[in-house]
Design a protein around this motif. Structure first.
Motif, mmCIF file in Angstrom:
data_model
loop_
_atom_site.group_PDB
_atom_site.id
_atom_site.type_symbol
_atom_site.label_atom_id
_atom_site.label_comp_id
_atom_site.label_asym_id
_atom_site.label_seq_id
_atom_site.Cartn_x
_atom_site.Cartn_y
_atom_site.Cartn_z
ATOM 1 N N GLY B 53 -1.739 -0.603 11.394
ATOM 2 C CA GLY B 53 -1.996 -0.476 9.960
ATOM 3 C C GLY B 53 -0.764 0.041 9.235
ATOM 4 N N GLY B 54 -0.140 1.063 9.802
ATOM 5 C CA GLY B 54 1.038 1.646 9.163
ATOM 6 C C GLY B 54 2.174 0.649 9.064
ATOM 7 N N ALA B 55 2.420 -0.085 10.169
ATOM 8 C CA ALA B 55 3.517 -1.049 10.176
ATOM 9 C C ALA B 55 3.237 -2.187 9.202
ATOM 10 C CB ALA B 55 3.716 -1.592 11.587
ATOM 11 N N ALA B 56 1.971 -2.647 9.186
ATOM 12 C CA ALA B 56 1.617 -3.729 8.257
ATOM 13 C C ALA B 56 1.768 -3.259 6.821
ATOM 14 C CB ALA B 56 0.196 -4.207 8.529
ATOM 15 N N ALA B 57 1.369 -2.004 6.572
ATOM 16 C CA ALA B 57 1.498 -1.455 5.220
ATOM 17 C C ALA B 57 2.965 -1.355 4.831
ATOM 18 C CB ALA B 57 0.834 -0.083 5.137
ATOM 19 N N ALA B 58 3.811 -0.898 5.768
ATOM 20 C CA ALA B 58 5.225 -0.737 5.454
ATOM 21 C C ALA B 58 5.876 -2.082 5.150
ATOM 22 C CB ALA B 58 5.946 -0.057 6.622
ATOM 23 N N ARG B 59 5.344 -3.163 5.708
ATOM 24 C CA ARG B 59 5.885 -4.503 5.450
ATOM 25 C C ARG B 59 5.335 -5.139 4.189
ATOM 26 N NH1 ARG B 59 8.386 -7.956 8.960
ATOM 27 N NH2 ARG B 59 7.453 -9.748 7.947
ATOM 28 N N SER B 60 4.293 -4.512 3.636
ATOM 29 C CA SER B 60 3.575 -5.127 2.515
ATOM 30 C C SER B 60 4.503 -5.428 1.337
ATOM 31 C CB SER B 60 2.464 -4.178 2.066
ATOM 32 O OG SER B 60 1.994 -4.554 0.810
ATOM 33 N N ARG B 61 4.158 -6.495 0.593
ATOM 34 C CA ARG B 61 4.971 -6.824 -0.575
ATOM 35 C C ARG B 61 4.531 -6.031 -1.796
ATOM 36 N NH1 ARG B 61 3.769 -12.733 -0.841
ATOM 37 N NH2 ARG B 61 1.916 -11.809 0.066
ATOM 38 N N PHE B 62 3.380 -5.355 -1.676
ATOM 39 C CA PHE B 62 2.884 -4.525 -2.757
ATOM 40 C C PHE B 62 3.559 -3.152 -2.619
ATOM 41 C CE2 PHE B 62 -0.652 -1.647 -4.230
ATOM 42 C CZ PHE B 62 -0.489 -1.928 -5.579
ATOM 43 N N ALA B 63 4.488 -2.853 -3.548
ATOM 44 C CA ALA B 63 5.402 -1.717 -3.354
ATOM 45 C C ALA B 63 4.726 -0.385 -3.011
ATOM 46 C CB ALA B 63 6.305 -1.572 -4.568
ATOM 47 N N PRO B 64 3.714 0.073 -3.763
ATOM 48 C CA PRO B 64 3.133 1.386 -3.428
ATOM 49 C C PRO B 64 2.598 1.449 -2.006
ATOM 50 C CG PRO B 64 2.372 0.675 -5.573
ATOM 51 C CD PRO B 64 3.096 -0.487 -4.977
ATOM 52 N N LEU B 65 1.990 0.349 -1.540
ATOM 53 C CA LEU B 65 1.454 0.327 -0.180
ATOM 54 C C LEU B 65 2.593 0.430 0.831
ATOM 55 C CD1 LEU B 65 -1.266 0.074 1.209
ATOM 56 C CD2 LEU B 65 -0.859 -2.364 1.444
ATOM 57 N N SER B 66 3.684 -0.248 0.550
ATOM 58 C CA SER B 66 4.814 -0.220 1.470
ATOM 59 C C SER B 66 5.452 1.174 1.487
ATOM 60 C CB SER B 66 5.808 -1.306 1.081
ATOM 61 O OG SER B 66 7.078 -0.806 0.888
#
Lengths: 268, 293
Positions: B53-66
């Motif tokens: 989850g953390g890695a996927a979030a860090a890759r997210s294109r949605f800036a706050p999530l990343s």
């Protein structure tokens, strides 16, 4: 009581200078920041001393593990295996009780039961084993051409080690060694939770943070303060090791120098 | 345990030892080895999930999530893990109680933090005041598991984030060229390919996790460290049938050997898995295997 007075009273509390009693009620933010900061003295002491002394043993152990002679190789391999294969927490406990039993045999071991020396010995051996493995890995990845060039120039024995092998080994190992240094400083927080007593409440940063969290039952103030101190310390380590890294790499072309960064696959 | 153990004072040598090592209290230290294994068995997959989850979030294109994902990775790695253990155990407990308090006692008018106390209504207490002993122990253990998972999840996120970036860019571009959506590219191309790159980091993490299990002691769980201290301490003949001097050193020596054996076996197994996975891969490891064969 103003914050300056608190700093005067508690700034060096962890090494026994200043006010004797710890604050008991109405904990102010200033008190928490000061005391936890005061405890950092011990973390820096343990980390720095262990790193400095461990560096030399680590070089020796790495050379030993890379040696042809089994009388040198086997002890080094076992040393690295024992200290890397078991938890530091258990090593602390074992060492403390070992020193405690040795104390009854000879008064010489009396000082080893106090944290400043006993825990330092464990951290020294521990970091020597971890760094030794890093240095050994670097030793194996020294480019063959470098050693051949050294031979061609007539280097041998101590001169070859001092001028060629050792600097190249350090240069290759440095990014991983930086990581090890950071984790070593983090590991120093275990000392006062592992048998070694904090006499007269002279403890490290986590000891005081835990003290405040227990007393106020509010972990949301002391632990973030501790985290802040450690992030600062980590940045200082990265900065300092970065400077050494620049010096080790100064003969290389600009674009082939390796930058220091936290490496995901290399951790304790 | 054995029939000849009825009068320990008359025994000596190995028979005494065999009786001593099978007393009721010693059986609890063997059980606590089970606790450690249980912790590992639950924590490893949960931490992997957190990490994913953390890695996927860090890759997210949605800036706050990343940012959230990257902050999760960075903070846990910058601060000693033991500080997190001590922090989360209290923080999670208070967090759960606070949530239950909001739901169960909406018309409570006093502040929750009164000076140095944390006060919630009686129905919101976790576990309830009248709960059985085993509920308290299980709750404490679950808190410990959650804490371990959060901390090691961050380490795992770091490893997986690196592994996701190590997957050749061309693979993802090809997927896009075939008209896959970002979601499809992620699940069908990126995730299946990243494991080979993640495995060295994850096996390292497994070793670190094994070596972190004695910290359970700090979280108030009665684990092997707790029992080694209890059982090893000097015992006089007044309180036990098996008096002995301070043997804590030997108990911790036994723990040391236990952990050494455990990490060694893991190392061998993980090496095998790595060999199996690199077989036929277009990497240096796979190439070396091909040459050796």
């Amino acid at each position: 009581m103003s914050c300056w007075e608190t700093i005067a009273d508690y700034g060096l509390r962890s090494i026994g200078i200043g006010e004797r009693l710890l604050p008991r009620e109405d904990f102010t933010l200033c008190q928490q920041v000061t005391l936890i900061g005061s405890g950092m003295i011990w973390n820096i002491y343990f980390g720095f001393m262990a790193l400095f002394s461990g560096f030399f043993l680590a070089t020796t152990v790495a050379m030993g593990k890379a040696a042809q002679n089994p009388w040198l190789r086997k002890p080094s391999e076992w040393f690295i295996f024992v200290f890397r294969g078991s938890p530091l927490f258990i090593q602390f406990f074992f060492a403390y009780f070992l020193f405690l039993s040795l104390k009854s045999v000879s008064g010489f071991f009396d000082v080893f039961t106090s944290a400043w020396l006993g825990a330092l010995v464990v951290l020294f051996l521990n970091t020597a084993a971890y760094s030794g493995e890093i240095f050994y890995g670097a030793l194996l990845s020294i480019p063959k051409g470098d050693m051949e060039a050294a031979d061609a120039y007539g280097f041998s024995g101590w001169a070859r080690f001092r001028k060629i092998t050792w600097p190249t080994m350090l240069r290759l190992a440095w990014p991983a060694y930086t990581n090890e240094a950071i984790f070593l400083f983090h590991a120093t927080t275990l000392v006062y939770f592992s048998g070694f007593p904090a006499w007269k409440q002279k403890g490290d940063a986590l000891y005081y943070a835990n003290y405040f969290a227990d007393k106020t039952f509010n972990p949301f103030v002391p632990y973030p303060i501790l985290a802040g101190y450690f992030i600062l310390l980590t940045l200082i380590i990265i900065g300092g090791f970065g400077l050494i890294n620049r010096r080790l790499n100064r003969h290389l072309p600009q674009n082939t120098r390796s930058k220091i960064r936290l490496r995901p696959t290399l951790m304790r | 345990m054995f029939s000849y153990c009825t009068d320990p004072a008359t025994l000596d040598g190995l028979t005494w030892l065999s009786c001593y090592l099978t007393t009721g209290k010693h059986l609890s230290i063997y059980w606590s080895v089970g606790t450690v294994l249980l912790l590992l068995a639950i924590t490893a997959p949960v931490a992997l999930m957190f990490g994913f989850g953390g890695a996927a979030a860090a890759r997210s294109r949605f800036a706050p999530l990343s940012w959230l994902g990257k902050a999760y990775i960075a903070v846990v790695r910058g601060v000693p893990d033991i500080a997190f253990f001590l922090f989360f155990v209290i923080a999670l407990d208070q967090g759960f109680e606070w949530l239950r308090h909001q739901v169960k006692c909406p018309d409570w008018d006093q502040p929750i933090r009164q000076g140095n106390d944390f006060v919630v209504c009686a129905e919101a207490k976790l576990p309830l005041g009248n709960a059985a002993q085993w509920v308290h122990e299980t709750y404490g253990f679950m808190l410990a598991v959650l804490t371990f998972s959060i901390v090691f999840g961050a380490f795992a996120a770091n490893v997986l984030f690196g592994a996701m970036r190590a997957v050749p860019r061309a693979q993802l571009e090809t997927a896009e060229a075939y008209g896959m959506t970002p979601r499809q590219t992620f699940w069908r191309i990126l995730v299946p390919q990243m494991w080979v790159f993640a495995l060295p980091g994850l096996s390292n993490l497994w070793m670190v996790l094994i070596k972190a299990t004695p910290l359970l002691f700090l979280l108030g769980v009665e684990d092997i460290v707790y029992w080694a201290r209890e059982l090893g301490g000097a015992k006089t003949a007044r309180f036990t049938d098996y008096p002995h001097p301070d043997w804590r050193m030997w108990y911790f020596f036994a723990l040391l050997v236990f952990y050494l054996a455990f990490t060694r076996v893991s190392e061998i197994v993980l090496d095998r898995i790595m060999k199996r996975l690199t077989h036929g891969q277009a990497t240096t490891g796979g190439e070396a295997q091909r040459k050796a064969a």
